[in-house]
Design an enzyme around this catalytic site. Structure first.
Site, PDB file in Angstrom:
ATOM      1  N   GLU A 165       0.801  -1.233   0.000  1.00 22.51           N
ATOM      2  CA  GLU A 165       0.000   0.000   0.000  1.00 22.51           C
ATOM      3  C   GLU A 165       0.830   1.277   0.000  1.00 22.51           C
ATOM      4  O   GLU A 165       0.645   2.151   0.853  1.00 22.51           O
ATOM      5  CB  GLU A 165      -0.986  -0.007   1.178  1.00 22.51           C
ATOM      6  CG  GLU A 165      -2.026  -1.096   1.045  1.00 22.51           C
ATOM      7  CD  GLU A 165      -3.244  -0.911   1.948  1.00 22.51           C
ATOM      8  OE1 GLU A 165      -3.216  -0.022   2.811  1.00 22.51           O
ATOM      9  OE2 GLU A 165      -4.211  -1.661   1.775  1.00 22.51           O
ATOM     10  N   GLU A 369      -5.375  -8.596   0.225  1.00 19.59           N
ATOM     11  CA  GLU A 369      -6.155  -8.271   1.423  1.00 19.59           C
ATOM     12  C   GLU A 369      -7.596  -8.002   1.033  1.00 19.59           C
ATOM     13  O   GLU A 369      -7.860  -7.411  -0.015  1.00 19.59           O
ATOM     14  CB  GLU A 369      -5.620  -7.022   2.148  1.00 19.59           C
ATOM     15  CG  GLU A 369      -4.336  -7.232   2.872  1.00 19.59           C
ATOM     16  CD  GLU A 369      -3.839  -5.993   3.615  1.00 19.59           C
ATOM     17  OE1 GLU A 369      -4.673  -5.213   4.128  1.00 19.59           O
ATOM     18  OE2 GLU A 369      -2.611  -5.817   3.680  1.00 19.59           O
TER      19      GLU A 369
HETATM   20  C1  BG6 Z   1      -4.507  -2.269   4.997  1.00 19.66           C
HETATM   21  C2  BG6 Z   1      -3.158  -2.632   5.537  1.00 19.66           C
HETATM   22  O1  BG6 Z   1      -4.552  -0.876   4.864  1.00 19.66           O
HETATM   23  O2  BG6 Z   1      -5.634  -2.555   5.726  1.00 19.66           O
HETATM   24  C3  BG6 Z   1      -3.168  -3.528   6.758  1.00 19.66           C
HETATM   25  O3  BG6 Z   1      -2.317  -3.171   4.554  1.00 19.66           O
HETATM   26  C4  BG6 Z   1      -4.342  -3.151   7.647  1.00 19.66           C
HETATM   27  O4  BG6 Z   1      -1.934  -3.394   7.395  1.00 19.66           O
HETATM   28  C5  BG6 Z   1      -5.619  -3.387   6.870  1.00 19.66           C
HETATM   29  O5  BG6 Z   1      -4.362  -3.791   8.876  1.00 19.66           O
HETATM   30  C6  BG6 Z   1      -6.866  -3.093   7.664  1.00 19.66           C
HETATM   31  O6  BG6 Z   1      -6.817  -1.788   8.148  1.00 19.66           O
HETATM   32  P1  BG6 Z   1      -6.974  -1.456   9.676  1.00 19.66           P
HETATM   33  O7  BG6 Z   1      -6.711   0.012   9.780  1.00 19.66           O
HETATM   34  O8  BG6 Z   1      -8.363  -1.830  10.033  1.00 19.66           O
HETATM   35  O9  BG6 Z   1      -5.956  -2.259  10.414  1.00 19.66           O
END
Ligand code: BG6
Length: 469
Positions: A165, A369
């Site tokens: 990201e 993700e």
């Molecule tokens: C992404 C990241 O932005 O989203 C992760 O690559 C992150 O590291 C995931 O944990 C979920 O976001 P958050 O802020 O809920 O942890």
């Protein structure tokens, strides 16, 4: 498009799950690990730090056994740069190499394909002290680090991800804890950092092909469809603006080795253009990805910017775009429900995002993700009934299948997260995992692992190659 026949997932589809080092490992200062920007950063009040996290560093064997039981074909994790080079560069920490060697071997012994993110937000603090990504020397440090990873792990790791990201670090670095608030002209500086990261990424991709001809490497930004709030042409232009600045700037540079023209004119307009040295564009052109990995949680909807104070230049969160005067204005989408944390849920947007990336770049795609952050409840008898998570993932997998039927070359799906871990800025209570970790925000309890209902569900999904969802 309506399809009469839905194609199945490919035979060798990489059903996986994801984590990142600083959010899951703990052992933040053990076995020679140096501090990262995350370790030295501040955490929002009321949320856990990352010192112990899920204690995966000490429990990785138990965790991998559970991943194997769930049937994972792939596990996407990140290597902590500061375990390999405690100061970002210089002397190698052999214990760091040993840890990831063991982790990779453990995965392979369970027939789980390692998918390695080389850098996931946790820049070595020693590099940050010398200017971090503002300093061109960080490009060399990253290249040297990449070389080390390929040398030690390239015989076994077939899938590499350069930077997690990068676009979110540039746009929402303050929220993610990766942004150095001491810099003077932050926006301009951020795009200089961005340029340096693009160079680092291109160098790593080239190096990977030279050193590990059988491996594949790609970028891993967060990419989402951007909807115009209406069919009003001004809203459509706003959506196109935001899409270029948020999405295509990063992927055009990674794939074509050039700056996206709309994003570039935005940089010019704002006075944010980076200094590009002679030879830089050549470097960008010489780094080619084999696939595009991307993270997807939600879509964004934007309207024409009113260019006044009602159009704030800020955001509360990396998935909730508020806008930028004169460029776009984030609005909420009335057709979508939201998670407990205010993120819009949009499975069809996932299909659309897959189609858009496929159309632009025509490369294999890997989802690194996707998932639902929620306040899970541990019930009597060690049960977690996370039906809402199952529902979220099911709907996204259905749309992935439709995207495959549309002709998208999707090679894998790795939801966030394999196991509960610390969220970037909302602590441990915002859980994403298939496996519950028995701890609270500040009370570490016994860190016991408990399989959630979604664990059993995902096992069936994988076993049936996505037919039983
Ligand atoms: C992404 C990241 O932005 O989203 C992760 O690559 C992150 O590291 C995931 O944990 C979920 O976001 P958050 O802020 O809920 O942890």
């Amino acid at each position: 498009m309506y399809h009469k026949f839905i194609k199945p997932f490919p035979k060798d589809f990489l059903w996986g799950a994801s984590t990142s080092a600083y959010q899951v490992e703990g052992a933040w200062n053990e076995d020679g690990k140096g501090p990262s920007v995350i370790d030295m950063g501040k955490h929002p009040e009321g949320t856990s730090d990352f010192k112990v996290a899920s204690d995966h560093y000490h429990r990785y064997k138990e965790d991998i056994a559970l991943f194997a039981e769930m049937g994972l074909k792939a596990y996407r994790f990140s290597i902590a740069w500061t375990r390999i080079y405690p100061k970002g560069t210089g002397e190698i920490n052999e214990k760091g190499i040993a840890f990831y060697n063991d982790l990779i071997n453990e995965l392979l012994s369970h027939n789980i394909e390692p998918i390695v993110t080389m850098y996931h937000f946790d820049l070595p603090y020693a590099l940050q002290e010398k200017g971090g990504w503002s300093n061109r020397e960080t490009v060399d440090a990253y290249e040297n680090y990449a070389k080390t990873l390929f040398k030690y792990f390239g015989d076994r790791v077939k899938y590499w991800l350069t930077i997690n990201e990068q676009n979110m670090m540039i746009l929402y670095g303050a929220v993610l804890g990766t942004f150095d608030s001491k810099i003077e002209n932050p926006q301009k500086e951020l795009y200089q950092q961005n340029h340096h990261m693009l160079l680092a990424q291109a160098k790593a991709m080239k190096l990977c092909h030279e050193m590990c001809p059988n491996a594949k490497i790609g970028p891993a930004p967060n990419i989402i469809s951007i909807y115009p709030a209406s069919s009003k042409p001004e809203d459509v232009i706003a959506a196109s603006n935001f899409s270029s600045i948020r999405n295509w700037l990063y992927l055009d540079a990674a794939v074509f080795g050039r700056y996206n023209s709309i994003a570039w004119s935005y940089l010019e307009e704002k006075g944010y253009t980076p200094i590009i040295q002679e030879g830089d564009m050549e470097i960008l052109k010489n780094g080619k990805p084999d696939f595009i990995a991307f993270n997807y949680y939600s879509t964004s909807t934007v309207a024409e910017s009113k260019n006044d104070s009602s159009n704030k230049n800020s955001t509360g969160d990396q998935q909730i775009a508020i806008g930028e005067p004169g460029v776009y204005r984030g609005v909420s989408n009335p057709y979508l429900e939201k998670t407990q944390f205010g993120w819009e849920i949009d499975p069809i947007g996932f299909r659309n995002t897959l189609r858009e990336i496929n159309e632009r770049y025509n490369l294999p795609l890997l989802v690194t993700e996707n998932g639902l952050g929620a306040y899970d409840k541990l019930e009597e008898g060690d049960v977690v009934n996370d039906d809402y998570r199952i529902d979220f993932l099911r709907k996204h997998i259905e749309q992935a299948k439709l995207a495959i039927t549309d002709g998208v070359n999707l090679i894998g799906y790795c939801p966030w997260s394999a196991i509960d871990l610390v969220s970037t800025h909302q602590g441990f209570s915002k859980r994403y995992g298939f496996i519950y970790v028995n701890r609270d925000e500040f009370d570490l309890k016994d860190l016991r692992r408990i399989k959630k209902k979604s664990f059993y569900w995902y096992k069936d999904v994988i076993e049936s190659n996505g037919e039983k969802i």
